[in-house]
Design an enzyme around this catalytic site. Structure first.
Site, PDB file in Angstrom:
ATOM      1  N   ASP A  81       0.827  -1.199   0.000  1.00 47.65           N
ATOM      2  CA  ASP A  81       0.000   0.000   0.000  1.00 47.65           C
ATOM      3  C   ASP A  81       0.870   1.262   0.000  1.00 47.65           C
ATOM      4  O   ASP A  81       1.949   1.284   0.595  1.00 47.65           O
ATOM      5  CB  ASP A  81      -0.888  -0.019   1.256  1.00 47.65           C
ATOM      6  CG  ASP A  81      -1.756   1.213   1.384  1.00 47.65           C
ATOM      7  OD1 ASP A  81      -2.685   1.377   0.569  1.00 47.65           O
ATOM      8  OD2 ASP A  81      -1.498   2.031   2.305  1.00 47.65           O
ATOM      9  N   GLU A  93       1.435  -0.371  -5.024  1.00 49.16           N
ATOM     10  CA  GLU A  93       0.513   0.705  -5.394  1.00 49.16           C
ATOM     11  C   GLU A  93       1.316   2.009  -5.493  1.00 49.16           C
ATOM     12  O   GLU A  93       1.384   2.784  -4.546  1.00 49.16           O
ATOM     13  CB  GLU A  93      -0.601   0.846  -4.351  1.00 49.16           C
ATOM     14  CG  GLU A  93      -1.616   1.920  -4.697  1.00 49.16           C
ATOM     15  CD  GLU A  93      -2.271   2.567  -3.484  1.00 49.16           C
ATOM     16  OE1 GLU A  93      -3.373   3.126  -3.640  1.00 49.16           O
ATOM     17  OE2 GLU A  93      -1.681   2.546  -2.384  1.00 49.16           O
ATOM     18  N   ASP A 130     -10.325   2.282  -4.076  1.00 48.69           N
ATOM     19  CA  ASP A 130     -10.096   3.731  -4.024  1.00 48.69           C
ATOM     20  C   ASP A 130     -10.702   4.446  -5.228  1.00 48.69           C
ATOM     21  O   ASP A 130     -11.425   5.432  -5.078  1.00 48.69           O
ATOM     22  CB  ASP A 130      -8.601   4.033  -3.978  1.00 48.69           C
ATOM     23  CG  ASP A 130      -7.971   3.709  -2.643  1.00 48.69           C
ATOM     24  OD1 ASP A 130      -8.621   3.933  -1.610  1.00 48.69           O
ATOM     25  OD2 ASP A 130      -6.815   3.239  -2.628  1.00 48.69           O
TER      26      ASP A 130
END
Length: 435
Positions: free
Chosen positions: A215, A240, A322
């Protein structure tokens, strides 16, 4: 003009051409869930199809138990790995503000339910991908400056030296972008990295996660991701690395070379051990489907995202928790979702399917995704499959992939020439043929 350093490093390109990832690795501990000791095997094989197995609201629905019932269906669909939400205790219910990293009781369910889910995944041969949130951590008590930057009373009981000076701690400055509002972890500290490695190995070898998703990867140097992968040895990793595409006002630039170069630089920084989500392809594809399909061919005739330069390290996707879901920070146009899947599921790179599209948009939608996955697997399309782009204009894009699959998206009329091609599936503004 192309970016000053387009493409991966020369050594990486040579690796790609040879289709090998030979690296000096230490042998991992004995692991019955692992069929190989070679970190590069999954990347070399290139046959991964990922499933994001949650959305932003999943924590409300006894998620581990709900997901366990779906694992046989996920396996039958052809997915090789399912990305799960953060498994540890978190200050916020979604899991992205972790606190007690050693507690597996979260809003998604209990430790017992999580282990039952992981066992079901192991039985069905779907790898479990852990969402690794190690850029920031929420403290338990106030420390320096009255901030919650101490982690007293819980495992990994760090003090302010574990927090970057950029976010109120006594550590060094951040080695990447700052995640505002929370203590950012200082990965330069030896004791921090030792603890994180121990935690990652616990997730990998004691709990049963086999893959990692990192992340907010732009928040800390990729050299630490390299170290963590080398020490914990996940079979597949994806980062990410999300930053903004290049725009002129509100209009997306045609040339996104500098954007995809930044993602490629991050991958290179991990020692080429990790893949990355192809945000460049998402940004271009979701503009292209609005009637600008010319965007899908770069000046060299290649796909314009990371997948065009380093396909084995590109993880393509349409939306995630997201960009889509109830957050909808950067959503793909709803009327064109299947055009997007017709693109990523037939193209090189490693495609990802989002839970919402697979389970919440109706059976016909899910069945079409399954058809595309079946075509990909039956024809042996993999992350490095060669591609020839045939058309890329306002209302039409077409390509041949691996010389066995032909596809088109857009409302332009088009079909391949030659009797060897058979229409396999079609829908609103997309069609796929096989030999």
């Amino acid at each position: 003009m192309p970016h000053a350093l387009p493409f991966p490093t020369q050594s990486a390109l040579q690796e790609e051409q040879r289709q090998t990832d030979q690296k000096t690795q230490r042998t991992p501990p004995s692991d019955q869930t692992t069929q190989t000791n070679d970190l590069g095997t999954v990347l070399r094989d290139g046959k991964e199809i990922l499933f994001q197995a949650f959305n932003w609201e999943s924590h409300k629905y006894n998620w581990w138990a709900n997901l366990e019932s779906k694992i046989p269906d996920i396996a039958r669909a052809g997915f090789t790995s399912a990305w799960l939400p953060p498994p540890t205790h978190s200050f916020s219910p979604e899991g992205y503000t972790p606190q007690n990293l050693s507690s597996l009781n979260s809003k998604y369910g209990s430790e017992y339910q999580l282990k039952a889910l992981l066992q079901k995944m192991k039985n069905c041969k779907v790898r479990a991908m852990a969402d690794i949130v190690i850029n920031h951590r929420v403290g338990t008590t106030q420390g320096r400056g009255g901030m919650y930057n101490r982690f007293d009373g819980i495992p990994l009981a760090w003090d302010e030296h574990a927090v970057t000076s950029s976010t109120g701690g006594l550590g060094k400055p951040d080695t990447g972008a700052i995640f505002q509002g929370f203590p950012n972890i200082d990965h330069t500290q030896d004791f921090v990295r030792k603890d994180i490695i121990g935690w990652l190995r616990w997730l990998r070898y004691n709990i049963g996660f086999q893959d990692f998703r990192f992340d907010f990867a732009k928040g800390f140097s990729p050299k630490y991701v390299k170290e963590y992968i080398e020490e914990a040895k996940p079979l597949f990793s994806v980062g990410e690395y999300w930053d903004s595409c290049n725009y002129k006002g509100s209009a997306l630039d045609y040339n996104q070379d500098s954007h995809r170069q930044r993602i490629i630089n991050w991958i290179d920084g991990t020692g080429q051990l990790s893949t990355a989500f192809d945000f460049t392809t998402k940004g271009i594809l979701q503009e292209a489907v609005k009637g600008q399909f010319w965007r899908l061919r770069d000046p060299q005739g290649k796909p314009p995202g990371v997948v065009g330069w380093w396909p084995s390290r590109s993880v393509t996707f349409i939306d995630n928790h997201d960009t889509g879901s109830t957050q909808a920070h950067w959503p793909f146009p709803k009327d064109h979702i299947m055009e997007g899947y017709a693109y990523i599921l037939t193209h090189p790179g490693t495609p990802t399917v989002f839970y919402d599209h697979f389970y919440d948009w109706g059976n016909s939608f899910r069945n079409e995704i399954v058809k595309l996955i079946d075509i990909r697997k039956r024809q042996g399309i993999h992350s490095r499959s060669p591609i020839r782009i045939l058309e890329a204009n306002d209302n039409l894009y077409s390509a041949i992939i691996g010389e066995k699959v032909c596809m088109k998206i857009g409302d332009g009329s088009w079909c391949p020439s030659g009797r060897e091609w058979t229409l396999s599936t079609c829908g609103y503004n997309y069609a796929v043929w096989q030999k």
